[in-house]
Enzyme design. Structure first.
Site, PDB file in Angstrom:
ATOM      1  N   ALA A  12       0.809  -1.222  -0.052  1.00  0.00           N
ATOM      2  CA  ALA A  12      -0.087   0.091  -0.033  1.00  0.00           C
ATOM      3  C   ALA A  12       0.954   1.239  -0.189  1.00  0.00           C
ATOM      4  O   ALA A  12       0.788   2.081  -1.014  1.00  0.00           O
ATOM      5  CB  ALA A  12      -0.872  -0.044   1.251  1.00  0.00           C
ATOM      6  N   ALA A  13       1.729   1.337   1.060  1.00  0.00           N
ATOM      7  CA  ALA A  13       2.305   2.856   1.198  1.00  0.00           C
ATOM      8  C   ALA A  13       3.629   2.759   0.027  1.00  0.00           C
ATOM      9  O   ALA A  13       3.422   4.127  -0.499  1.00  0.00           O
ATOM     10  CB  ALA A  13       3.176   2.911   2.629  1.00  0.00           C
ATOM     11  N   GLU A  35      10.182  -6.032  -3.489  1.00  0.00           N
ATOM     12  CA  GLU A  35       9.175  -6.625  -2.626  1.00  0.00           C
ATOM     13  C   GLU A  35       9.599  -7.995  -2.324  1.00  0.00           C
ATOM     14  O   GLU A  35       9.570  -8.746  -3.366  1.00  0.00           O
ATOM     15  CB  GLU A  35       7.701  -6.508  -3.431  1.00  0.00           C
ATOM     16  N   CYS A  45      -6.697  -6.185   4.134  1.00  0.00           N
ATOM     17  CA  CYS A  45      -7.944  -5.991   4.399  1.00  0.00           C
ATOM     18  C   CYS A  45      -9.008  -6.915   4.448  1.00  0.00           C
ATOM     19  O   CYS A  45      -9.853  -7.288   4.746  1.00  0.00           O
ATOM     20  CB  CYS A  45      -8.310  -4.664   4.510  1.00  0.00           C
ATOM     21  N   VAL A  83      15.236  -6.735   0.472  1.00  0.00           N
ATOM     22  CA  VAL A  83      16.521  -5.823   0.975  1.00  0.00           C
ATOM     23  C   VAL A  83      16.842  -6.199   2.451  1.00  0.00           C
ATOM     24  O   VAL A  83      16.277  -6.322   3.223  1.00  0.00           O
ATOM     25  CB  VAL A  83      15.759  -4.350   1.013  1.00  0.00           C
ATOM     26  N   ASP A 288       2.764   1.246   7.750  1.00  0.00           N
ATOM     27  CA  ASP A 288       2.868   0.627   9.145  1.00  0.00           C
ATOM     28  C   ASP A 288       4.144   0.625   9.619  1.00  0.00           C
ATOM     29  O   ASP A 288       4.219   0.082  10.706  1.00  0.00           O
ATOM     30  CB  ASP A 288       2.532  -0.870   9.112  1.00  0.00           C
ATOM     31  N   ASN A 310      -2.045   4.272   2.731  1.00  0.00           N
ATOM     32  CA  ASN A 310      -2.397   4.816   1.295  1.00  0.00           C
ATOM     33  C   ASN A 310      -2.039   6.298   1.510  1.00  0.00           C
ATOM     34  O   ASN A 310      -1.536   6.802   0.334  1.00  0.00           O
ATOM     35  CB  ASN A 310      -3.781   4.338   0.837  1.00  0.00           C
ATOM     36  N   TYR A 431     -32.307  13.214   7.598  1.00  0.00           N
ATOM     37  CA  TYR A 431     -33.409  12.461   8.370  1.00  0.00           C
ATOM     38  C   TYR A 431     -34.279  11.941   7.319  1.00  0.00           C
ATOM     39  O   TYR A 431     -34.907  12.483   6.683  1.00  0.00           O
ATOM     40  CB  TYR A 431     -34.035  13.145   9.442  1.00  0.00           C
ATOM     41  N   TRP A 439     -34.577  12.256  15.566  1.00  0.00           N
ATOM     42  CA  TRP A 439     -33.435  12.676  16.277  1.00  0.00           C
ATOM     43  C   TRP A 439     -32.315  11.548  16.017  1.00  0.00           C
ATOM     44  O   TRP A 439     -32.368  10.578  16.576  1.00  0.00           O
ATOM     45  CB  TRP A 439     -33.707  12.984  17.666  1.00  0.00           C
TER      46      TRP A 439
HETATM   47  C1  LIG Z   1      -6.002  -9.362   7.779  1.00  0.00           C
HETATM   48  C2  LIG Z   1      -5.752  -7.971   8.095  1.00  0.00           C
HETATM   49  C3  LIG Z   1      -7.099  -7.229   7.872  1.00  0.00           C
HETATM   50  C4  LIG Z   1      -6.817  -5.629   7.787  1.00  0.00           C
HETATM   51  N1  LIG Z   1      -7.979  -5.069   7.835  1.00  0.00           N
HETATM   52  C5  LIG Z   1      -7.814  -3.570   7.522  1.00  0.00           C
HETATM   53  C6  LIG Z   1      -8.832  -2.729   7.415  1.00  0.00           C
HETATM   54  O1  LIG Z   1     -10.113  -2.947   7.539  1.00  0.00           O
HETATM   55  N2  LIG Z   1      -8.745  -1.261   7.574  1.00  0.00           N
HETATM   56  C7  LIG Z   1      -7.359  -0.702   7.379  1.00  0.00           C
HETATM   57  O2  LIG Z   1      -7.523   0.309   7.495  1.00  0.00           O
HETATM   58  N3  LIG Z   1      -6.467  -1.572   7.637  1.00  0.00           N
HETATM   59  C8  LIG Z   1      -6.418  -2.987   7.605  1.00  0.00           C
HETATM   60  N4  LIG Z   1      -5.338  -3.800   7.673  1.00  0.00           N
HETATM   61  C9  LIG Z   1      -4.172  -3.316   7.833  1.00  0.00           C
HETATM   62  C10 LIG Z   1      -3.404  -3.045   6.368  1.00  0.00           C
HETATM   63  O3  LIG Z   1      -3.640  -3.965   5.456  1.00  0.00           O
HETATM   64  C11 LIG Z   1      -2.032  -2.345   6.631  1.00  0.00           C
HETATM   65  O4  LIG Z   1      -2.095  -1.392   7.256  1.00  0.00           O
HETATM   66  C12 LIG Z   1      -1.400  -1.852   5.277  1.00  0.00           C
HETATM   67  O5  LIG Z   1      -1.253  -2.906   4.428  1.00  0.00           O
HETATM   68  C13 LIG Z   1      -0.108  -1.337   5.486  1.00  0.00           C
HETATM   69  O6  LIG Z   1       0.529  -1.156   4.419  1.00  0.00           O
HETATM   70  P1  LIG Z   1       1.965  -0.930   4.307  1.00  0.00           P
HETATM   71  O7  LIG Z   1       2.270  -0.775   2.700  1.00  0.00           O
HETATM   72  O8  LIG Z   1       2.477   0.060   5.149  1.00  0.00           O
HETATM   73  O9  LIG Z   1       2.774  -2.173   4.793  1.00  0.00           O
HETATM   74  P2  LIG Z   1       2.381  -3.665   4.233  1.00  0.00           P
HETATM   75  O10 LIG Z   1       1.016  -3.675   3.438  1.00  0.00           O
HETATM   76  O11 LIG Z   1       2.527  -4.769   5.104  1.00  0.00           O
HETATM   77  O12 LIG Z   1       3.557  -3.757   2.942  1.00  0.00           O
HETATM   78  C14 LIG Z   1       4.783  -3.566   3.414  1.00  0.00           C
HETATM   79  C15 LIG Z   1       5.467  -4.796   2.481  1.00  0.00           C
HETATM   80  O13 LIG Z   1       6.965  -4.364   2.550  1.00  0.00           O
HETATM   81  C16 LIG Z   1       7.438  -5.999   2.230  1.00  0.00           C
HETATM   82  N5  LIG Z   1       8.995  -5.868   2.904  1.00  0.00           N
HETATM   83  C17 LIG Z   1       8.938  -5.794   4.282  1.00  0.00           C
HETATM   84  N6  LIG Z   1      10.370  -5.800   4.415  1.00  0.00           N
HETATM   85  C18 LIG Z   1      11.008  -6.025   3.236  1.00  0.00           C
HETATM   86  C19 LIG Z   1      12.507  -5.840   2.706  1.00  0.00           C
HETATM   87  N7  LIG Z   1      13.520  -5.967   3.605  1.00  0.00           N
HETATM   88  N8  LIG Z   1      12.685  -6.070   1.623  1.00  0.00           N
HETATM   89  C20 LIG Z   1      11.634  -5.780   0.446  1.00  0.00           C
HETATM   90  N9  LIG Z   1      10.168  -5.956   1.098  1.00  0.00           N
HETATM   91  C21 LIG Z   1      10.096  -5.931   2.411  1.00  0.00           C
HETATM   92  C22 LIG Z   1       6.497  -6.764   2.665  1.00  0.00           C
HETATM   93  O14 LIG Z   1       6.655  -8.142   2.186  1.00  0.00           O
HETATM   94  C23 LIG Z   1       5.225  -6.269   2.482  1.00  0.00           C
HETATM   95  O15 LIG Z   1       4.420  -6.810   1.217  1.00  0.00           O
HETATM   96  C24 LIG Z   1      -5.555  -5.236   7.815  1.00  0.00           C
HETATM   97  C25 LIG Z   1      -4.410  -5.845   7.773  1.00  0.00           C
HETATM   98  C26 LIG Z   1      -4.593  -7.498   8.133  1.00  0.00           C
HETATM   99  C27 LIG Z   1      -3.415  -8.326   7.759  1.00  0.00           C
END
Ligand SMILES: Cc1cc2nc3c(=O)[nH]c(=O)nc-3n(C[C@H](O)[C@H](O)[C@H](O)COP(=O)(O)OP(=O)(O)OC[C@H]3O[C@@H](n4cnc5c(N)ncnc54)[C@H](O)[C@@H]3O)c2cc1C
Length: 455
Positions: A12-13, A35, A45, A83, A288, A310, A431, A439
């Site tokens: 995502a990020a 990745e 999610c 990485v 995250d 995001n 409403y 209300w």
């Molecule tokens: C089951 C579940 C349900 C969820 N439901 C919700 C919801 O309803 N609402 C909500 O807002 N959020 C929800 N979340 C949380 C949401 O999915 C995360 O907050 C979001 O995916 C974070 O995005 P990110 O890109 O920061 O991290 P991630 O999605 O964890 O992506 C990080 C990526 O970095 C990669 N990575 C890590 N270290 C390395 C490395 N050294 N080299 C190369 N790649 C690496 C990982 O493989 C991963 O793919 C849920 C999460 C889960 C697991």
């Protein structure tokens, strides 16, 4: 030589940052995303709903694959590349190709650190015992689905951890027809809401057949022929042929820390409002793995949610592309459903408000989601926490049936804008009998909070 942007973490990020940077940068900016997993840009999610069968196909959870990134955005996504080191002096990252085993070095001018979070996996959750699953990644989800659909045909599941992922997984497994026990070490699952509101969620979970065991620590696993047969707890064994872990996450900051990047008090990476890592040239971070400002408590917090990841990635990408954007912080808004029950929360719980030093009142009101006479009218409980004596809204929680969860958004907007409960009593909310009583539950709660403040 062309400028080079390297992204670590292709979900995502990271990919939000890469896509935004591409849109705003010269065509000759080279973008490479490493990745370590097998997928990019997917919805973790959605995993519980894929496990339950509500979402039938895995690929429905994938927003963009590497071919799309290559063809539409000219972004080179290297899957299965982990990485292992960031060298800030030489401005390069070192990665391992997990398929071929080769080491790869890539120079960068700009770096985005978006590695997400690690799921907590305690020592007792041994990976050599079959039938024990996390649900952090699509690969985890696939392994769990194979176990559910394979020859083992599990009947008795134990979900360990009562956070939102544990609760969603308990629901998913109930819908798959399993007997489900949810084990939580604290006195209540769903600790993101106050205990009085969590009790309503627990009642709903029990109502759909989830056994809830609280105040219970899992200490180990019992196995038979290499497969899990029970979880061992401080109160004896609980039979299980499937164990799902929902024990929370911690920020994945090891590589950043090793490179000398600053970690904040929450344990996540520090960033400024533009998602720049302080003290490092052209290094950005999002998702995250970072902490951010809680706009109500004023404290740095680590709230790992896709909605923030995001937005933060987008902000980083806009700035990298020469634009100007900031991430102004969070107020802790979240929603979840347990079968038909919906839960929404925003701002501070009572314990957070107390810890932040606020004087406050809290009120709980019972109302309905529709006019009482309208078919489908169901109860809705709203809790408001307001600062004394100013009346400023500090937090809100809603539990109820349809139209409950997204009502929290009105309260989140009020909270974000520093409204008082006095102001809120006059809010011009929609409403009509199919949507609310005359209300609205939000207005009823605001009126009660004003009363509690002694106005
Ligand atoms: C089951 C579940 C349900 C969820 N439901 C919700 C919801 O309803 N609402 C909500 O807002 N959020 C929800 N979340 C949380 C949401 O999915 C995360 O907050 C979001 O995916 C974070 O995005 P990110 O890109 O920061 O991290 P991630 O999605 O964890 O992506 C990080 C990526 O970095 C990669 N990575 C890590 N270290 C390395 C490395 N050294 N080299 C190369 N790649 C690496 C990982 O493989 C991963 O793919 C849920 C999460 C889960 C697991």
């Amino acid at each position: 030589m062309a400028e080079r942007l390297i992204v670590i973490g292709g979900d995502a990020a990271g990919m939000a940052a890469a896509s935004q940077a591409r849109r705003r940068s010269p065509d000759d900016l080279k973008i490479v995303a490493f990745e370590r997993g097998r997928f990019t840009s997917y919805s973790a999610c959605g995993i519980p709903y894929w496990i339950s069968g509500l979402v039938p196909q895995r690929d429905q959870l994938i927003a963009r694959d590497p071919a799309t990134f290559r063809d539409r955005f000219a972004i080179d996504v290297r899957l299965r590349h982990e990485v292992t080191r960031i060298d800030l002096d030489r401005r390069e990252v070192i990665a391992r190709d997990l398929t071929g085993g080769d080491e790869v070095r890539e120079r960068f001018d700009t770096l985005v650190y978006a590695t997400g979070a690690h799921p907590v996996r305690p020592a007792w959750a041994r990976s050599d015992v079959l039938g024990v699953f996390g649900v952090q990644t699509l690969e985890d989800g696939a392994a769990l689905r194979d176990w559910l659909d394979g020859d083992t045909r599990p009947r008795q599941a134990v979900v360990v951890g009562g956070g939102y992922i544990g609760v969603e997984m308990a629901e998913a497994l109930i819908q798959r027809g399993l007997e489900v026990t949810l084990v939580e070490k604290a006195q209540q699952p769903m600790s993101t809401v106050d205990p009085d509101m969590a009790e309503l969620v627990n009642d709903a979970m029990r109502g759909v057949g989830v056994r809830i065991r609280t105040g219970l620590a899992v200490t180990g696993l019992q196995e038979r022929d290499g497969r899990v047969s029970a979880v061992l707890t401080s109160d004896g064994p609980i039979p299980a042929d499937l164990v799902v872990l929902g024990l929370g996450v911690r920020p994945n900051v090891e590589l950043a820390e090793a490179a000398g990047l600053p970690v904040g008090p929450s344990g996540a990476l520090r960033v400024d409002r533009r998602m720049r890592v302080p003290g490092a040239d052209d290094v950005w971070a999002a998702g995250d793995c970072v902490e951010c400002l809680h706009r109500v408590s004023g404290m740095p917090v680590h709230i790992p949610l896709g909605t923030h990841a995001n937005k933060q990635g987008r902000v980083a990408g806009i700035n990298i592309g020469g634009g100007y954007a900031t991430f102004p912080g969070v107020i802790g808004t979240a929603v979840i459903k347990v079968c038909d029950l919906e839960v929404g929360r925003t701002g501070l719980r009572e314990q957070d408000a107390a810890a932040a030093g606020f004087e406050f009142v809290s009120v709980i009101t019972e109302s309905t989601n529709r006019a009482g006479y309208f078919p489908g009218s169901r109860p809705m409980t709203v809790k408001l926490i307001a600062e004394r004596p100013t009346g400023r809204l500090l937090g809100a929680q809603i539990v109820g049936w349809s139209e409950a969860a997204k009502r929290i958004d009105a309260l989140a907007v009020a909270l974000w804008n520093g409204m008082t409960v006095d102001d809120m009593t006059a809010l011009d909310l929609g409403y009509a009998p199919p949507y609310s009583p005359v209300w609205d539950p939000v207005l009823i709660a605001a009126r009660k909070a004003v009363d509690a403040l002694g106005r």
